[in-house]
Each structure stands twice: as C-alpha cells, then as structure tokens.
Design a protein around this motif. Structure first.
Motif, PDB file in Angstrom:
ATOM      1  N   TRP A  66       1.133  -0.795  -0.139  1.00  0.00           N
ATOM      2  CA  TRP A  66      -0.229   0.006  -0.415  1.00  0.00           C
ATOM      3  C   TRP A  66       0.830   1.606   0.084  1.00  0.00           C
ATOM      4  CZ3 TRP A  66      -3.746  -1.733   4.721  1.00  0.00           C
ATOM      5  CH2 TRP A  66      -4.655  -3.106   3.768  1.00  0.00           C
ATOM      6  N   LEU A  67       1.649   1.188   0.823  1.00  0.00           N
ATOM      7  CA  LEU A  67       2.641   2.615   1.311  1.00  0.00           C
ATOM      8  C   LEU A  67       3.369   2.518   0.042  1.00  0.00           C
ATOM      9  CD1 LEU A  67       4.569   2.408   4.848  1.00  0.00           C
ATOM     10  CD2 LEU A  67       2.539   3.538   4.009  1.00  0.00           C
ATOM     11  N   ALA A  68       4.077   1.370  -0.955  1.00  0.00           N
ATOM     12  CA  ALA A  68       4.825   1.823  -2.063  1.00  0.00           C
ATOM     13  C   ALA A  68       3.593   2.103  -3.191  1.00  0.00           C
ATOM     14  CB  ALA A  68       5.706   0.681  -2.406  1.00  0.00           C
ATOM     15  N   HIS A  69       2.921   1.639  -3.350  1.00  0.00           N
ATOM     16  CA  HIS A  69       2.143   2.503  -4.365  1.00  0.00           C
ATOM     17  C   HIS A  69       1.198   3.594  -4.441  1.00  0.00           C
ATOM     18  CE1 HIS A  69       2.485  -1.944  -5.805  1.00  0.00           C
ATOM     19  NE2 HIS A  69       2.527  -1.153  -7.145  1.00  0.00           N
ATOM     20  N   ASP A  70       0.394   3.877  -3.175  1.00  0.00           N
ATOM     21  CA  ASP A  70      -0.002   5.089  -2.206  1.00  0.00           C
ATOM     22  C   ASP A  70       1.171   6.237  -2.694  1.00  0.00           C
ATOM     23  OD1 ASP A  70      -1.706   6.715  -0.827  1.00  0.00           O
ATOM     24  OD2 ASP A  70       0.182   6.980  -0.179  1.00  0.00           O
ATOM     25  N   HIS A  71       2.326   5.977  -2.487  1.00  0.00           N
ATOM     26  CA  HIS A  71       3.842   7.372  -2.789  1.00  0.00           C
ATOM     27  C   HIS A  71       4.283   7.231  -4.212  1.00  0.00           C
ATOM     28  CE1 HIS A  71       7.737   9.142  -3.313  1.00  0.00           C
ATOM     29  NE2 HIS A  71       7.594   9.630  -2.545  1.00  0.00           N
ATOM     30  N   GLU A  72       3.714   6.563  -5.006  1.00  0.00           N
ATOM     31  CA  GLU A  72       3.856   5.982  -6.275  1.00  0.00           C
ATOM     32  C   GLU A  72       2.309   7.483  -6.913  1.00  0.00           C
ATOM     33  OE1 GLU A  72       2.404   4.004  -9.982  1.00  0.00           O
ATOM     34  OE2 GLU A  72       3.285   2.584  -8.583  1.00  0.00           O
TER      35      GLU A  72
END
Length: 426
Positions: A201-207
């Motif tokens: 979630w964090l990786a794609h939210d930051h993306e």
C-alpha cells in the motif's frame, strides 16, 4: 562360449536392424515415462499448493485465472477488490481463516507478495535464519529466491512494476530489506518474496502521490531530483497514510470451518456482490481434466509405437534366424540343444528390450529436465529427476513380455531345424 556373450555379438552384428528397433522402442518408452512423470509431478504440485485454502475471493473475471494468480502465482490477477468489501467475509461464521494477499511488483522476476504472517503458517513455512517481517518494507525470502539471487540477511533491493522482470526499478524511494530466509517447503512460498500488506500500500500510495507532484514518469522510475525532498520521503516512508476507503487487495484466501461453507458462501458471493469466489480444488480438477485428454492421446500414440516396436523386433529376429540357419545348425553339432538355441534367441530379444528401455527412460528424464528448466525460468516451478517408479517398472515388465513373445514367435523355425540338410546345403 557363454550364450549371453554370443547373443550380444549376434545383436550388434546387424547395426541397422538394431538401430531401427531401438529407435522405435526408446521413442515409445520416452513418451510414456515423460508423460507419466509430468502429469504426476504437476498434479502433485497443484494439489500441494491449493491444499491450504478452500476458496479464493477476488475481482470478477475468470475463476481459473483467479486461482492461478492468487494461489499458484503463475498468472496475472483479474483485478483488485476493496478491503472493506471483504471485511464481513473475514468475520463470517463459516470462515475459519481469511488471509488477504496483494501484489503487483517483482524483483528480478520473483513476485513480491503482501500478506499476513498467517499465510506462511498455512504452508508450514519456517525460518532457516533471521526473523519475520514486522515493519513495512521488511521481507522474508523463499529459499529458491534467496539461492538464485544470492540474497542474504540485511540485503536491500528495489522492486519493479508488474509481475515479470523488466529491469525497470520503480520504487527506489522504498528499498525492501531482507529480514529472514525460509526453509524449503516444496510449495509456491519457495518462489516468493513475502512482506506485509502495508508495504504494498505504501509503495503504490507514494507512487500515486509522486505522479501528482511531478506530473510525469521517465521509464517507469520516479526521479528524486525532480521534487527535491528525497530525505523527507525516506524519513516519512513508514508514516505515509493510505486512506481507509481506498485500501485494496488482490484477493482473499479462505479456509472454511465446515463443508457447508463451500456449498453456500461461493454462490452467495457470486450472485450478491461485485466480487467473485472460486474454489481452487474445483478449478484445478477442471484444469487436470483438460490436461488429461492430452495425456491419454500421447499415451495412446506411445502404445501404438510400442506395438510397432514389438513387430519390428519380431521381423528383425525372424530375418536374423533365417539368415543364420547354418550357424545354428553348426552350434547344434557342437552340442547345443534346441532349448539352448531358443534361449540364445530369447536373450537377443531381451537385450534389445533392456537397452531400448534404458535409452527411452534416459530420453524421458532428459525431457523432464528440459521442461523443468523452462518452467523454472518462466513460472518459478521446477520438476524433480526421480528414480524409476513402480509404474515404470511395470512398463519394463510389459516390454520384456512383448519382446519375449515376439522372439518366441520368430524362433519357431528352430524347432524344425534339419541339421544335416542345412549343413549339406551350405
């Protein structure tokens, strides 16, 4: 002179006849052994990997694709589902356990799976060294991943978009750190990099946030110099918030408390929700049935070739015995009885059968090795090169019996051999 040595010399004295018979026999044996091994090992792998879960819940689409992607990890997912939609399923009285899984990235072709620690318990996966993941971007590696990529505790890596190796590093703001390496399980876990859901979630939210700030990507990589606060992202990597209503997972893996859940719950989900439910056992059985028709066809072809090879042995020995009447008559004058001459011919047929089986078995195992290399590179699954199994021993017995029958039929003229007339005609 020993009959076995004489039989072997007679066999190799006609190399063209020997080569034709061996080619037919080894071809049939290699086909049968290859198909047997392939179907058994694939069936065993499929059954072992689907056993921990009774149902998969995911986005609408092909139920087989859902099972292949979420349980076996050999296909692309049908889509994502909202985490809030499956919350009620996790608390359903028919459900014993419900494990959410989420993925979409890879590292050098190996999938990064976001899930809970309970996922590993379902496959009896244990650590060989290190610890389990506790914080975002901490990862435990399956044994095959660790061995093939040379990963060790403390190593870090950057993931790439998608499920296939593209060489494009996408999430360079959030390197994953290896915290543990798992023992071999013989399941899909050996091919995975497992982390918690927050990491995905964090990786794609930051993306997504980076896309809004920068307005563009170059080659799929977010360039840190464009927005100028690399350090802030590193410091706040674990504090990025993903809005509750936007949290998504790829699928939910369910284990039922009783068979009643398998009867009622999938139908309810398919008819009353925007999601679909698939039963891994049913879908894999359907897949095996499709493969089974091909297996039966190949086995039928192999049986036909085996019968032709038996006919080839019969014709070859019949021709050889007729051409060697004088030799056989001379052996009779040296004291060999009719039974010994028959034994000599029988030894030739059995030698041919044994050599043909050995070559065919080796060719079949070589085929398994080739398929294993392809599957390992494409799907991360490998096949084992096993010793002869009972079914193959039965096949050897069948071939020996077939060769013996062909030899006895071809050797009937030995009983009618007129020694004096044959030698005088010579």
């Amino acid at each position: 002179m020993k009959l076995s040595y004489l039989a072997f010399k007679n066999l190799v004295s006609k190399p063209l006849n020997l080569l034709l018979s061996l080619m037919l026999l080894s071809l049939s044996v290699s086909l049968v052994t290859f198909v047997l091994q392939l179907s058994q090992q694939l069936g065993g792998q499929l059954s072992k990997n689907i056993a921990p879960f009774d149902m998969v819940v995911g986005a609408k689409g092909s139920p087989l694709q859902l099972v292949l992607s979420s349980v076996l990890h050999v296909d692309v997912p049908t889509g994502n589902i909202n985490l809030k939609e499956v919350a009620s399923l996790q608390k359903h009285p028919f459900v014993q356990t419900a494990i959410p899984v989420s993925y979409g990235d890879n590292y050098k072709g190996f999938r990064i799976l976001g899930t809970e620690a309970g996922y590993l318990k379902h496959y009896d996966a244990q650590l060989s060294e290190g610890t389990l993941f506790e914080k975002p971007f901490e990862v435990v590696a399956g044994i095959n991943v660790a061995q093939q990529l040379g990963l060790k505790i403390g190593d870090s890596f950057i993931s790439s978009h998608g499920l296939a190796s593209t060489g494009i590093e996408a999430h360079d703001e959030h390197p994953f750190i290896i915290k543990g390496i798992l023992k071999p399980t013989g399941t899909v876990v050996d091919q995975l990099l497992v982390t918690n859901l927050e990491s995905i979630w964090l990786a794609h939210d930051h993306e997504d946030e980076g896309s809004k700030e920068e307005g563009h990507h170059e080659g799929g990589t977010i360039h840190k110099e464009d927005h100028g606060h690399e350090n802030n992202h590193k410091e706040n990597a674990e504090t990025l918030e993903v809005h509750e209503e936007e949290k998504e997972i790829t699928s939910l893996l369910v284990k039922f408390k009783s068979p009643l859940g398998m009867v009622q719950l999938p139908r309810f989900i398919n008819e009353n929700t925007s999601m679909q439910a698939a039963l891994p056992g049913f879908e894999v059985q359907r897949l095996v049935r499709l493969l089974g028709s091909g297996v039966q066809t190949i086995n039928g072809i192999a049986l036909a070739i085996l019968l032709v090879s038996g006919l080839s042995i019969f014709i070859s020995l019949l021709k050889t015995i007729r051409e060697r009447k004088q030799e056989l008559a001379l052996l009779r004058t040296y004291g060999l009885r009719t039974g010994q001459l028959l034994g000599l011919a029988l030894l030739e047929g059995l030698f041919l059968a044994l050599i043909g089986f050995a070559l065919g078995w080796l060719f079949g195992r070589f085929g398994i090795w080739g398929v294993s290399q392809y599957m390992q590179n494409t799907y991360g699954y490998g096949l084992q090169i096993k010793a002869p199994e009972p079914s193959e021993i039965y096949l050897l017995g069948l071939i020996l019996v077939l060769a013996a029958i062909a030899t006895l039929l071809a050797s009937r003229s030995i009983f009618k051999l007129n020694v004096a007339k044959t030698l005088s005609d010579a």
